[in-house]
Scaffold this motif. Structure first.
Motif, PDB file in Angstrom:
ATOM      1  N   LEU A   1      39.804  33.808  35.997  1.00  0.00           N
ATOM      2  CA  LEU A   1      38.376  34.030  35.741  1.00  0.00           C
ATOM      3  C   LEU A   1      37.690  34.429  37.037  1.00  0.00           C
ATOM      4  O   LEU A   1      37.789  33.725  38.041  1.00  0.00           O
ATOM      5  CB  LEU A   1      37.737  32.760  35.170  1.00  0.00           C
ATOM      6  N   THR A   2      37.012  35.575  37.023  1.00  0.00           N
ATOM      7  CA  THR A   2      36.213  35.997  38.165  1.00  0.00           C
ATOM      8  C   THR A   2      34.742  35.743  37.842  1.00  0.00           C
ATOM      9  O   THR A   2      34.286  36.055  36.738  1.00  0.00           O
ATOM     10  CB  THR A   2      36.412  37.492  38.478  1.00  0.00           C
ATOM     11  N   PRO A   3      33.990  35.148  38.768  1.00  0.00           N
ATOM     12  CA  PRO A   3      32.556  34.957  38.531  1.00  0.00           C
ATOM     13  C   PRO A   3      31.864  36.295  38.316  1.00  0.00           C
ATOM     14  O   PRO A   3      32.285  37.324  38.858  1.00  0.00           O
ATOM     15  CB  PRO A   3      32.083  34.279  39.828  1.00  0.00           C
ATOM     16  N   ALA A   4      30.805  36.277  37.540  1.00  0.00           N
ATOM     17  CA  ALA A   4      30.119  37.514  37.164  1.00  0.00           C
ATOM     18  C   ALA A   4      29.660  38.301  38.378  1.00  0.00           C
ATOM     19  O   ALA A   4      29.693  39.539  38.372  1.00  0.00           O
ATOM     20  CB  ALA A   4      28.935  37.180  36.258  1.00  0.00           C
ATOM     21  N   GLN A   5      29.242  37.606  39.460  1.00  0.00           N
ATOM     22  CA  GLN A   5      28.747  38.334  40.622  1.00  0.00           C
ATOM     23  C   GLN A   5      29.850  39.068  41.369  1.00  0.00           C
ATOM     24  O   GLN A   5      29.583  39.976  42.150  1.00  0.00           O
ATOM     25  CB  GLN A   5      28.002  37.397  41.576  1.00  0.00           C
ATOM     26  N   MET A   6      31.122  38.694  41.128  1.00  0.00           N
ATOM     27  CA  MET A   6      32.246  39.398  41.754  1.00  0.00           C
ATOM     28  C   MET A   6      32.663  40.621  40.957  1.00  0.00           C
ATOM     29  O   MET A   6      33.258  41.544  41.492  1.00  0.00           O
ATOM     30  CB  MET A   6      33.452  38.464  41.896  1.00  0.00           C
TER      31      MET A   6
ATOM     32  N   ALA B   1      48.399  24.232  31.108  1.00  0.00           N
ATOM     33  CA  ALA B   1      47.347  25.251  31.068  1.00  0.00           C
ATOM     34  C   ALA B   1      46.739  25.358  32.464  1.00  0.00           C
ATOM     35  O   ALA B   1      46.243  24.362  33.008  1.00  0.00           O
ATOM     36  CB  ALA B   1      46.281  24.873  30.048  1.00  0.00           C
ATOM     37  N   VAL B   2      46.793  26.560  33.036  1.00  0.00           N
ATOM     38  CA  VAL B   2      46.354  26.785  34.418  1.00  0.00           C
ATOM     39  C   VAL B   2      45.206  27.794  34.417  1.00  0.00           C
ATOM     40  O   VAL B   2      45.296  28.848  33.791  1.00  0.00           O
ATOM     41  CB  VAL B   2      47.508  27.305  35.291  1.00  0.00           C
ATOM     42  N   LEU B   3      44.142  27.468  35.139  1.00  0.00           N
ATOM     43  CA  LEU B   3      42.988  28.360  35.276  1.00  0.00           C
ATOM     44  C   LEU B   3      42.795  28.698  36.743  1.00  0.00           C
ATOM     45  O   LEU B   3      42.785  27.815  37.598  1.00  0.00           O
ATOM     46  CB  LEU B   3      41.722  27.680  34.732  1.00  0.00           C
ATOM     47  N   GLY B   4      42.632  29.979  37.042  1.00  0.00           N
ATOM     48  CA  GLY B   4      42.285  30.419  38.388  1.00  0.00           C
ATOM     49  C   GLY B   4      40.854  30.903  38.395  1.00  0.00           C
ATOM     50  O   GLY B   4      40.462  31.727  37.556  1.00  0.00           O
ATOM     51  N   ILE B   5      40.036  30.394  39.310  1.00  0.00           N
ATOM     52  CA  ILE B   5      38.628  30.785  39.412  1.00  0.00           C
ATOM     53  C   ILE B   5      38.402  31.452  40.761  1.00  0.00           C
ATOM     54  O   ILE B   5      38.879  30.978  41.791  1.00  0.00           O
ATOM     55  CB  ILE B   5      37.692  29.565  39.275  1.00  0.00           C
ATOM     56  N   GLY B   6      37.639  32.533  40.757  1.00  0.00           N
ATOM     57  CA  GLY B   6      37.390  33.306  41.971  1.00  0.00           C
ATOM     58  C   GLY B   6      38.206  34.586  41.920  1.00  0.00           C
ATOM     59  O   GLY B   6      38.125  35.349  40.956  1.00  0.00           O
ATOM     60  N   TYR B   7      39.013  34.821  42.956  1.00  0.00           N
ATOM     61  CA  TYR B   7      39.982  35.915  42.907  1.00  0.00           C
ATOM     62  C   TYR B   7      41.342  35.280  43.159  1.00  0.00           C
ATOM     63  O   TYR B   7      41.879  35.305  44.268  1.00  0.00           O
ATOM     64  CB  TYR B   7      39.674  36.995  43.944  1.00  0.00           C
ATOM     65  N   ALA B   8      41.899  34.687  42.109  1.00  0.00           N
ATOM     66  CA  ALA B   8      43.131  33.891  42.214  1.00  0.00           C
ATOM     67  C   ALA B   8      44.369  34.645  41.766  1.00  0.00           C
ATOM     68  O   ALA B   8      45.473  34.092  41.799  1.00  0.00           O
ATOM     69  CB  ALA B   8      42.977  32.610  41.386  1.00  0.00           C
ATOM     70  N   MET B   9      44.233  35.899  41.351  1.00  0.00           N
ATOM     71  CA  MET B   9      45.357  36.642  40.783  1.00  0.00           C
ATOM     72  C   MET B   9      46.586  36.707  41.679  1.00  0.00           C
ATOM     73  O   MET B   9      47.709  36.545  41.186  1.00  0.00           O
ATOM     74  CB  MET B   9      44.923  38.065  40.411  1.00  0.00           C
ATOM     75  N   PRO B  10      46.445  36.940  42.996  1.00  0.00           N
ATOM     76  CA  PRO B  10      47.655  37.023  43.823  1.00  0.00           C
ATOM     77  C   PRO B  10      48.446  35.726  43.888  1.00  0.00           C
ATOM     78  O   PRO B  10      49.590  35.725  44.343  1.00  0.00           O
ATOM     79  CB  PRO B  10      47.093  37.383  45.211  1.00  0.00           C
ATOM     80  N   TYR B  11      47.861  34.622  43.432  1.00  0.00           N
ATOM     81  CA  TYR B  11      48.508  33.315  43.544  1.00  0.00           C
ATOM     82  C   TYR B  11      48.912  32.730  42.187  1.00  0.00           C
ATOM     83  O   TYR B  11      49.836  31.923  42.120  1.00  0.00           O
ATOM     84  CB  TYR B  11      47.577  32.357  44.283  1.00  0.00           C
ATOM     85  N   LEU B  12      48.253  33.130  41.133  1.00  0.00           N
ATOM     86  CA  LEU B  12      48.584  32.608  39.810  1.00  0.00           C
ATOM     87  C   LEU B  12      49.990  33.005  39.357  1.00  0.00           C
ATOM     88  O   LEU B  12      50.579  32.357  38.502  1.00  0.00           O
ATOM     89  CB  LEU B  12      47.561  33.089  38.773  1.00  0.00           C
ATOM     90  N   ARG B  13      50.523  34.070  39.948  1.00  0.00           N
ATOM     91  CA  ARG B  13      51.866  34.509  39.583  1.00  0.00           C
ATOM     92  C   ARG B  13      52.912  33.436  39.854  1.00  0.00           C
ATOM     93  O   ARG B  13      53.994  33.457  39.278  1.00  0.00           O
ATOM     94  CB  ARG B  13      52.239  35.774  40.361  1.00  0.00           C
ATOM     95  N   LEU B  14      52.593  32.466  40.717  1.00  0.00           N
ATOM     96  CA  LEU B  14      53.518  31.377  41.009  1.00  0.00           C
ATOM     97  C   LEU B  14      53.853  30.567  39.766  1.00  0.00           C
ATOM     98  O   LEU B  14      54.957  30.022  39.647  1.00  0.00           O
ATOM     99  CB  LEU B  14      52.918  30.448  42.074  1.00  0.00           C
ATOM    100  N   TRP B  15      52.889  30.450  38.833  1.00  0.00           N
ATOM    101  CA  TRP B  15      53.078  29.576  37.672  1.00  0.00           C
ATOM    102  C   TRP B  15      52.954  30.315  36.339  1.00  0.00           C
ATOM    103  O   TRP B  15      53.128  29.690  35.288  1.00  0.00           O
ATOM    104  CB  TRP B  15      52.036  28.459  37.718  1.00  0.00           C
ATOM    105  N   ARG B  16      52.672  31.605  36.374  1.00  0.00           N
ATOM    106  CA  ARG B  16      52.389  32.336  35.126  1.00  0.00           C
ATOM    107  C   ARG B  16      53.530  32.264  34.125  1.00  0.00           C
ATOM    108  O   ARG B  16      53.309  32.034  32.927  1.00  0.00           O
ATOM    109  CB  ARG B  16      52.081  33.805  35.454  1.00  0.00           C
ATOM    110  N   ASP B  17      54.768  32.418  34.579  1.00  0.00           N
ATOM    111  CA  ASP B  17      55.896  32.497  33.650  1.00  0.00           C
ATOM    112  C   ASP B  17      56.283  31.153  33.060  1.00  0.00           C
ATOM    113  O   ASP B  17      56.925  31.099  32.013  1.00  0.00           O
ATOM    114  CB  ASP B  17      57.108  33.114  34.358  1.00  0.00           C
ATOM    115  N   GLN B  18      55.914  30.050  33.703  1.00  0.00           N
ATOM    116  CA  GLN B  18      56.310  28.734  33.210  1.00  0.00           C
ATOM    117  C   GLN B  18      55.171  27.993  32.525  1.00  0.00           C
ATOM    118  O   GLN B  18      55.408  27.050  31.773  1.00  0.00           O
ATOM    119  CB  GLN B  18      56.823  27.879  34.373  1.00  0.00           C
ATOM    120  N   ALA B  19      53.921  28.408  32.783  1.00  0.00           N
ATOM    121  CA  ALA B  19      52.775  27.713  32.205  1.00  0.00           C
ATOM    122  C   ALA B  19      52.618  28.051  30.725  1.00  0.00           C
ATOM    123  O   ALA B  19      52.991  29.136  30.265  1.00  0.00           O
ATOM    124  CB  ALA B  19      51.501  28.101  32.953  1.00  0.00           C
ATOM    125  N   ALA B  20      52.070  27.118  29.977  1.00  0.00           N
ATOM    126  CA  ALA B  20      51.785  27.373  28.572  1.00  0.00           C
ATOM    127  C   ALA B  20      50.671  28.404  28.428  1.00  0.00           C
ATOM    128  O   ALA B  20      50.672  29.225  27.517  1.00  0.00           O
ATOM    129  CB  ALA B  20      51.385  26.073  27.875  1.00  0.00           C
TER     130      ALA B  20
END
Length: 236
Positions: A63-68, A39-58
């Motif tokens: 998650l983007t902070p509310a102020q963003m 289980a992988v969580l990205g906090i901040g603006y992690a979308m461009p990097y989460l793709r590295l593990w999206r297909d293999q992770a369970a």
């Protein structure tokens, strides 16, 4: 000043942002080559990097902070993103095996509370990986990129902040020695800048990458905490 999700999305949609993401993904992949069935969580603006593990992770959640502000991810697929207050993450204790923090810590309204929440939702054997702008690098002072917003950190400052949040630093790395320029000649030469900077100017990278683990024993008292015994006496 905090960069919002729109600014970050605009940056990563540009040629400069694409090169930046490619350089950072290489370093992230070197530190976390795989995350099978985790289980992988990205906090901040992690979308461009989460793709590295999206297909293999369970499970893979951004998650983007509310102020963003909110940002949908991934495009054209079922949504895996949410927005929430950084000091009150909407997840149970011990939920994630890995947490990636990008464009998050330096923009946090309260970095210590954010790290305590990350500690709470991370499993006891889980790992936290922080990408933060380096105080000594050029990228921390260019507001045209998301790395130029918020509070940059030196490695010493980040280490002390993590220790205060009950994390123990395991590994460090760095990236982005290329100037934060839009010039094509600079973008094309990014591999050369990275190799030369790593050898000749290791302390002047644009960002630092810090991997940490939960320091579970630091949260446990080594001996019983003495308590004062209050005795109420009747007045004479």
């Amino acid at each position: 000043m905090t960069a919002d999700a729109h600014l970050a999305a605009e940056f990563y949609g540009s040629a400069r942002g694409a090169v930046t993401a490619r350089v950072l993904r290489e370093r992230l992949l070197a530190m976390w080559p795989a995350a099978p069935h985790e289980a992988v969580l990205g906090i901040g603006y992690a979308m461009p990097y989460l793709r590295l593990w999206r297909d293999q992770a369970a499970r893979c959640v951004a998650l983007t902070p509310a102020q963003m502000g909110a940002a949908r991810w991934p495009p054209g697929m079922p949504n895996l993103s949410c927005a929430a207050e950084e000091d009150c993450l909407p997840f149970g204790d011990l939920t994630f095996d890995r947490i990636l923090l990008v464009h998050g810590l330096e923009m946090a309204e309260n970095a210590r509370r954010l790290l305590r929440e990350a500690w709470r939702v991370l499993k006891d054997d889980g790992r936290l990986l922080i990408v933060a702008p380096n105080r000594s690098g050029m990228w921390a002072y260019r507001e045209s990129t998301p790395f130029g917003h918020g509070l940059p950190y030196s490695t010493g400052q980040l280490g002390r902040l993590l220790a205060g949040g009950l994390f123990r630093v395991e590994r460090r790395d760095a990236a982005l020695w290329m100037p934060p320029s839009r010039l094509r000649v600079v973008l094309r030469s990014s591999p050369l800048f990275e190799r030369a900077g790593r050898r000749m100017m290791p302390g002047f990278a644009g960002v630092t990458l810090t991997e940490a683990v939960k320091d579970v024993y630091a949260a446990m008292p080594l001996q019983a905490v003495p308590r004062r015994r209050l005795v109420l006496a009747e007045a004479a």
